[in-house]
Write a protein that holds these residues in place. Structure first.
Motif, mmCIF file in Angstrom:
data_model
loop_
_atom_site.group_PDB
_atom_site.id
_atom_site.type_symbol
_atom_site.label_atom_id
_atom_site.label_comp_id
_atom_site.label_asym_id
_atom_site.label_seq_id
_atom_site.Cartn_x
_atom_site.Cartn_y
_atom_site.Cartn_z
ATOM 1 N N GLU A 1 0.835 -1.216 0.000
ATOM 2 C CA GLU A 1 0.000 0.000 0.000
ATOM 3 C C GLU A 1 0.859 1.252 0.000
ATOM 4 O O GLU A 1 0.525 2.236 -0.657
ATOM 5 C CB GLU A 1 -0.946 -0.010 1.206
ATOM 6 C CG GLU A 1 -2.078 -1.011 1.073
ATOM 7 C CD GLU A 1 -2.955 -1.087 2.318
ATOM 8 O OE1 GLU A 1 -2.725 -0.317 3.274
ATOM 9 O OE2 GLU A 1 -3.870 -1.933 2.325
ATOM 10 N N ALA A 2 1.963 1.220 0.739
ATOM 11 C CA ALA A 2 2.864 2.380 0.762
ATOM 12 C C ALA A 2 3.488 2.594 -0.618
ATOM 13 O O ALA A 2 3.643 3.735 -1.063
ATOM 14 C CB ALA A 2 3.951 2.180 1.813
ATOM 15 N N ALA A 3 3.826 1.507 -1.302
ATOM 16 C CA ALA A 3 4.405 1.626 -2.643
ATOM 17 C C ALA A 3 3.380 2.198 -3.615
ATOM 18 O O ALA A 3 3.709 3.046 -4.451
ATOM 19 C CB ALA A 3 4.906 0.268 -3.129
ATOM 20 N N VAL A 4 2.132 1.750 -3.520
ATOM 21 C CA VAL A 4 1.070 2.275 -4.387
ATOM 22 C C VAL A 4 0.850 3.757 -4.108
ATOM 23 O O VAL A 4 0.738 4.569 -5.030
ATOM 24 C CB VAL A 4 -0.245 1.469 -4.197
ATOM 25 C CG1 VAL A 4 -1.421 2.164 -4.849
ATOM 26 C CG2 VAL A 4 -0.083 0.062 -4.761
ATOM 27 N N ALA A 5 0.804 4.119 -2.835
ATOM 28 C CA ALA A 5 0.609 5.539 -2.471
ATOM 29 C C ALA A 5 1.767 6.390 -2.972
ATOM 30 O O ALA A 5 1.557 7.502 -3.467
ATOM 31 C CB ALA A 5 0.459 5.675 -0.956
ATOM 32 N N ALA A 6 2.982 5.874 -2.870
ATOM 33 C CA ALA A 6 4.148 6.617 -3.357
ATOM 34 C C ALA A 6 4.085 6.787 -4.865
ATOM 35 O O ALA A 6 4.403 7.853 -5.398
ATOM 36 C CB ALA A 6 5.432 5.902 -2.957
ATOM 37 N N ALA A 7 3.661 5.746 -5.578
ATOM 38 C CA ALA A 7 3.541 5.828 -7.030
ATOM 39 C C ALA A 7 2.465 6.834 -7.425
ATOM 40 O O ALA A 7 2.638 7.618 -8.365
ATOM 41 C CB ALA A 7 3.228 4.453 -7.621
ATOM 42 N N ALA B 1 2.502 14.447 -8.705
ATOM 43 C CA ALA B 1 3.526 15.485 -8.768
ATOM 44 C C ALA B 1 3.968 15.720 -10.205
ATOM 45 O O ALA B 1 4.173 16.862 -10.628
ATOM 46 C CB ALA B 1 4.724 15.101 -7.899
ATOM 47 N N ALA B 2 4.090 14.638 -10.982
ATOM 48 C CA ALA B 2 4.477 14.771 -12.387
ATOM 49 C C ALA B 2 3.393 15.493 -13.176
ATOM 50 O O ALA B 2 3.682 16.339 -14.028
ATOM 51 C CB ALA B 2 4.746 13.392 -12.991
ATOM 52 N N ALA C 1 3.784 19.031 -15.065
ATOM 53 C CA ALA C 1 3.446 19.176 -16.478
ATOM 54 C C ALA C 1 2.439 20.305 -16.679
ATOM 55 O O ALA C 1 2.547 21.094 -17.624
ATOM 56 C CB ALA C 1 2.889 17.863 -17.027
ATOM 57 N N ALA C 2 1.467 20.416 -15.776
ATOM 58 C CA ALA C 2 0.479 21.493 -15.865
ATOM 59 C C ALA C 2 1.145 22.848 -15.667
ATOM 60 O O ALA C 2 0.839 23.815 -16.373
ATOM 61 C CB ALA C 2 -0.629 21.280 -14.830
ATOM 62 N N ALA C 3 2.067 22.935 -14.721
ATOM 63 C CA ALA C 3 2.784 24.188 -14.482
ATOM 64 C C ALA C 3 3.635 24.554 -15.683
ATOM 65 O O ALA C 3 3.709 25.719 -16.085
ATOM 66 C CB ALA C 3 3.648 24.066 -13.229
ATOM 67 N N GLU C 4 4.263 23.558 -16.285
ATOM 68 C CA GLU C 4 5.089 23.795 -17.473
ATOM 69 C C GLU C 4 4.221 24.267 -18.637
ATOM 70 O O GLU C 4 4.583 25.188 -19.365
ATOM 71 C CB GLU C 4 5.837 22.511 -17.849
ATOM 72 C CG GLU C 4 6.862 22.708 -18.929
ATOM 73 C CD GLU C 4 7.659 21.443 -19.193
ATOM 74 O OE1 GLU C 4 7.804 21.097 -20.376
ATOM 75 O OE2 GLU C 4 8.116 20.821 -18.228
ATOM 76 N N ALA C 5 3.059 23.656 -18.797
ATOM 77 C CA ALA C 5 2.141 24.053 -19.865
ATOM 78 C C ALA C 5 1.633 25.469 -19.636
ATOM 79 O O ALA C 5 1.537 26.272 -20.576
ATOM 80 C CB ALA C 5 0.973 23.076 -19.951
#
Length: 193
Positions: A114-120, A126-127, A131-135
């Protein structure tokens, strides 16, 4: 037995587990598939068992292999006290120890998953935000460039208009004046009757 009271070496731990299970050294050696003298040397701290032998002993003692590895120092765990407490509790049967250890291991694996899924998911979010900020930055830069282009075009048009007016004024100054032809009026005579 509290975790602090447990033997510090793997041999003493195995000996206590064997005694709690009420089986002889010979019986444990036979069930684990090791020689009687070799097991005796392990229990007395003269030999350090391999991971394979620890796994065989764990199976014979009905203790989880990770608990045995942890006790031997082969695994680094953030909660070794839990597994040690389960393994060293004289009030639990071997089956109960094994069940508790397996449940505990299952909970830890599930929490880690669950921690790995939450981190992903957090990384993906965040990505997406990046990307939205870059756009948005690219859009703002394009709008600024377009505004600068419009301002430059307006300035160029104003300059052209100013040049045109100035050129017309210069042309008027440079052109020779237009001469008007003299107008003659002919007198009209009135006729008498």
């Amino acid at each position: 037995m509290a975790p602090a009271d447990l033997p510090r070496d793997i041999g003493g731990f195995i000996r206590d587990m064997r005694r709690n299970a009420k089986i002889s050294l010979r019986q444990l050696a036979e069930q684990a598939g090791v020689s009687n003298p070799y097991l005796s040397q392990i229990e007395r701290g003269l030999r350090k068992p391999s991971a394979e032998v620890l796994q065989q002993l764990a199976g014979a003692l009905r203790v989880s292999t990770p608990a045995m590895y942890l006790r031997a120092g082969l695994l680094e765990g953030d909660a070794p006290g839990v597994l040690e407490a389960i393994a060293g509790d004289p009030d639990l049967t071997m089956a109960q120890r094994q069940s508790l250890t397996q449940i505990y291991d299952t909970f830890r694996r599930e929490n880690a998953r669950e921690a790995a899924v939450a981190a992903a998911e957090a990384a993906a979010e965040a990505a997406a935000e990046a990307a939205a900020a870059e756009a948005a930055a690219a859009e703002a830069a394009a709008a600024e460039k377009a505004a600068a282009g419009t301002a430059a075009a307006a300035e160029a048009a104003a300059d052209a208009k100013t040049d045109e007016v100035a050129t017309d004024g210069d042309a008027a100054e440079q052109a020779p004046p237009v001469k008007k032809a003299p107008t003659t009026t002919t007198p009209t005579t009135e006729e008498t009757p």
